[in-house]
Design a protein around this motif. Structure first.
Motif, PDB file in Angstrom:
ATOM      1  N   GLN A  33     -24.804  31.792  -3.866  1.00 39.94           N
ATOM      2  CA  GLN A  33     -23.104  31.999  -3.549  1.00 39.94           C
ATOM      3  C   GLN A  33     -22.703  31.484  -2.269  1.00 39.94           C
ATOM      4  O   GLN A  33     -21.496  31.516  -2.123  1.00 39.94           O
ATOM      5  CB  GLN A  33     -22.925  33.734  -3.699  1.00 39.94           C
ATOM      6  N   TRP A  34     -23.608  31.218  -1.462  1.00 42.94           N
ATOM      7  CA  TRP A  34     -23.060  30.847   0.179  1.00 42.94           C
ATOM      8  C   TRP A  34     -23.284  29.286   0.326  1.00 42.94           C
ATOM      9  O   TRP A  34     -23.059  28.924   1.424  1.00 42.94           O
ATOM     10  CB  TRP A  34     -23.908  31.611   1.145  1.00 42.94           C
ATOM     11  N   GLU A  35     -23.834  28.578  -0.714  1.00 40.33           N
ATOM     12  CA  GLU A  35     -24.035  27.206  -0.593  1.00 40.33           C
ATOM     13  C   GLU A  35     -22.976  26.335  -0.398  1.00 40.33           C
ATOM     14  O   GLU A  35     -22.949  25.413   0.608  1.00 40.33           O
ATOM     15  CB  GLU A  35     -24.399  26.717  -2.095  1.00 40.33           C
ATOM     16  N   GLN A  36     -21.495  27.002  -0.681  1.00 38.58           N
ATOM     17  CA  GLN A  36     -20.545  26.123  -0.378  1.00 38.58           C
ATOM     18  C   GLN A  36     -20.121  25.892   1.311  1.00 38.58           C
ATOM     19  O   GLN A  36     -19.411  25.053   1.660  1.00 38.58           O
ATOM     20  CB  GLN A  36     -19.376  26.961  -0.842  1.00 38.58           C
ATOM     21  N   TYR A  37     -20.876  26.951   2.127  1.00 40.53           N
ATOM     22  CA  TYR A  37     -20.653  26.748   3.489  1.00 40.53           C
ATOM     23  C   TYR A  37     -21.929  25.895   4.111  1.00 40.53           C
ATOM     24  O   TYR A  37     -21.600  25.754   5.225  1.00 40.53           O
ATOM     25  CB  TYR A  37     -20.767  28.283   3.985  1.00 40.53           C
TER      26      TYR A  37
END
Length: 192
Positions: A33-37
């Protein structure tokens, strides 16, 4: 820090492997879920959340190692490495924030400086394990560094910024290697 998501549908009478699979899927989704960062080097709080999610995924892989196939050990090594890379990045960010506080230059930073200051004003846990007394001491007018000290601290700050850049690039490269090897599906397929 992002809280761990609860794992629903665990069955007491199910096998360890069945429940491990459910827990692993939740922890893997949390991790991604934190891949976008990943491509945002100064999203320090979100990269820290990715590190915490990696830690939870790592613990899940460790706890259920006996119930998972041998391939899980290789995947665990990758998660440990990601966690270490993000840990190096986080530790460097904290050092940079402290140096900037000492030098009295809160502008133009990574965002940790303001988070550091605000976290010391709030009761309870913060993302930083820095004593409010230390921050107060760093900000005290009488604590201003001498010209020679300032020069040394500025050199140290530059070196830490270079290190931070290298830590970030190492992490990002590793992330994309895992993506290229379809790490997500490798973990999902551990229990078939």
């Amino acid at each position: 820090m992002a809280k761990a998501k609860p794992v629903a549908d665990l069955v007491l009478s199910a096998s360890v492997a069945e429940n491990a699979e459910k827990i692993l899927h939740v922890r893997l989704k949390e991790f991604y879920q934190w891949e976008q960062y990943v491509d945002e080097p100064y999203e320090v709080a979100n990269l820290h959340n990715l590190r915490i999610a990696a830690k939870r995924l790592r613990y899940t892989l460790e706890i259920f190692a006996e119930a998972l196939p041998e391939d899980a050990a290789l995947l665990l090594t990758e998660v440990e490495q990601i966690q270490e890379e993000l840990g190096n990045l986080h530790d460097t960010d904290v050092l940079i924030a402290l140096l900037r506080l000492r030098l009295g230059s809160l502008d133009g930073g990574t965002g940790y400086e303001e988070a550091l200051l605000s976290s010391t004003r709030k009761p309870g846990k913060s993302m930083f394990s820095i004593s409010p007394a230390l921050v107060s001491q760093l900000l005290a007018p009488h604590a201003a560094p001498t010209a020679v000290e300032r020069q040394g601290l500025e050199i140290l700050l530059q070196k830490l910024q270079q290190k931070r850049k290298a830590f970030y690039l190492t992490f990002r490269e590793h992330w994309y290697q895992l993506k290229g090897h379809d790490f997500y599906h490798q973990v999902l397929q551990l229990n078939g």
